[in-house]
Design a protein around this motif. Structure first.
Motif, short mmCIF file in Angstrom:
data_model
loop_
_atom_site.label_atom_id
_atom_site.label_comp_id
_atom_site.label_asym_id
_atom_site.label_seq_id
_atom_site.Cartn_x
_atom_site.Cartn_y
_atom_site.Cartn_z
N ASP A 179 0.45 -1.34 0.00
CA ASP A 179 -0.13 0.16 0.00
C ASP A 179 1.14 1.06 0.09
O ASP A 179 1.14 1.85 1.03
CB ASP A 179 -0.41 0.21 1.39
N ASN A 182 -3.95 5.74 -3.27
CA ASN A 182 -4.81 5.99 -2.67
C ASN A 182 -3.70 7.72 -3.11
O ASN A 182 -3.19 7.77 -3.50
CB ASN A 182 -5.71 6.51 -1.69
N LYS A 228 -10.14 1.52 -9.20
CA LYS A 228 -10.23 1.98 -7.31
C LYS A 228 -11.62 3.00 -7.56
O LYS A 228 -11.33 4.61 -7.55
CB LYS A 228 -9.21 2.15 -6.94
N PHE A 249 -11.20 -0.59 5.33
CA PHE A 249 -10.22 0.17 6.20
C PHE A 249 -9.95 -0.60 8.17
O PHE A 249 -10.29 -0.03 8.63
CB PHE A 249 -10.04 1.13 5.95
N ARG A 253 -8.03 2.42 10.28
CA ARG A 253 -9.04 3.37 10.61
C ARG A 253 -10.05 3.27 11.56
O ARG A 253 -10.96 3.80 12.28
CB ARG A 253 -9.58 3.93 9.33
N ALA A 261 -7.21 -3.17 4.08
CA ALA A 261 -6.83 -2.70 4.16
C ALA A 261 -6.61 -1.49 5.40
O ALA A 261 -7.02 -2.21 6.74
CB ALA A 261 -7.35 -1.47 2.84
N SER A 262 -5.55 -0.36 5.31
CA SER A 262 -5.30 0.49 6.49
C SER A 262 -4.47 -0.08 7.58
O SER A 262 -5.39 -0.19 8.98
CB SER A 262 -7.08 1.23 6.88
N ARG A 316 -1.54 -1.82 9.68
CA ARG A 316 -1.48 -0.63 11.12
C ARG A 316 -0.16 -1.49 11.01
O ARG A 316 1.55 -0.69 11.56
CB ARG A 316 -1.73 -0.30 12.39
#
Ligand code: E4P
Length: 216
Positions: free
Chosen positions: A6, A28, A87, A133, A136, A167-168, A170
């Motif tokens: 990513d 993104n 996307k 995500f 988040r 996604a997202s 950490r």
């Protein structure tokens, strides 16, 4: 589970690709801006470069928010390379556009997904990938991994073909938890991927083996 990186950083993409375990790349607008990529021509060239570096699915995000504009922009992005995945944000016009792309043979990644209901809509529209995500969600005091498990379960029960793209991410534990929760793909920065390599007992054990090898 597939591994996507990513980032829009070419050095990091190369480092992950050189590991031999990379299946694709997600970007993104924030990640592109971070690399200083500005203007349509530079953006499209950057996507082309990434496509030439990595043999896998490369997500390129539309910046439009109305059906006609998303479709026009998505068609141009898809024309850059056969591996481009358009996307599209999880909005009403985005869902309409995803259905249009599905009907016209263009693959999509429905982004900015934060609930099971949104994931059902994305699947109904025929999205290739859905991107919850999870970082988040965790940041907001909810449980991102739990959402991955819920969506994976719904898709399995209902027979939806859309792949769950966590996604997202950490940290390395997020990757492990997403694998357990049934994610088809996880997309993460380079650091959590490299973090999977690490264990202090591996370092201690290797140092001892190399030391003992001198006595062989
Ligand atoms: C991926 O498709 C998303 O754009 C990305 O994972 C978002 O991650 P962030 O929450 O760290 O910005």
């Amino acid at each position: 589970m597939k591994f996507f990186i990513d980032t829009a950083n070419l050095a990091q993409i190369k480092e992950a690709n050189d590991l031999g375990i990379l299946d694709g790349v997600t970007t993104n607008p924030s990640l592109m801006a971070k690399e200083g990529i500005k203007g349509t021509e530079a953006i499209n060239n950057h996507y082309k470069t990434i496509c030439e570096m990595v043999d896998g699915d490369i997500s390129a995000e539309v910046l439009s928010t109305t059906f006609n504009e998303i479709v026009e922009e998505g068609k141009k992005l898809a024309a850059i390379h056969p591996n481009i995945i358009v996307k599209v944000p999880m909005i009403k016009e985005g869902i309409k556009a995803i259905k249009w792309f599905t009907d016209n043979g263009i693959k999509t990644n429905c982004t900015l997904v934060f609930s099971a209901g949104q994931a059902i809509l994305a699947a109904k529209a025929g999205a290739t990938y859905v991107s919850p995500f999870i970082g988040r969600i965790d940041d907001s005091g909810w449980d991102g991994v739990q959402l991955i498990a819920q969506i994976a379960n719904i898709y399995s029960i209902q027979g939806f073909k859309t792949e769950v793209l966590a996604a997202s991410i950490r940290n390395p534990n997020h990757i492990i938890q997403c694998a357990e929760a049934g994610a088809d793909v996880c997309t993460c920065p380079l650091e959590p991927i490299l973090g999977l390599l690490k264990h202090p007992l591996t370092d201690i054990g290797l140092a001892k083996f190399l030391d003992d090898a001198k006595k062989m």
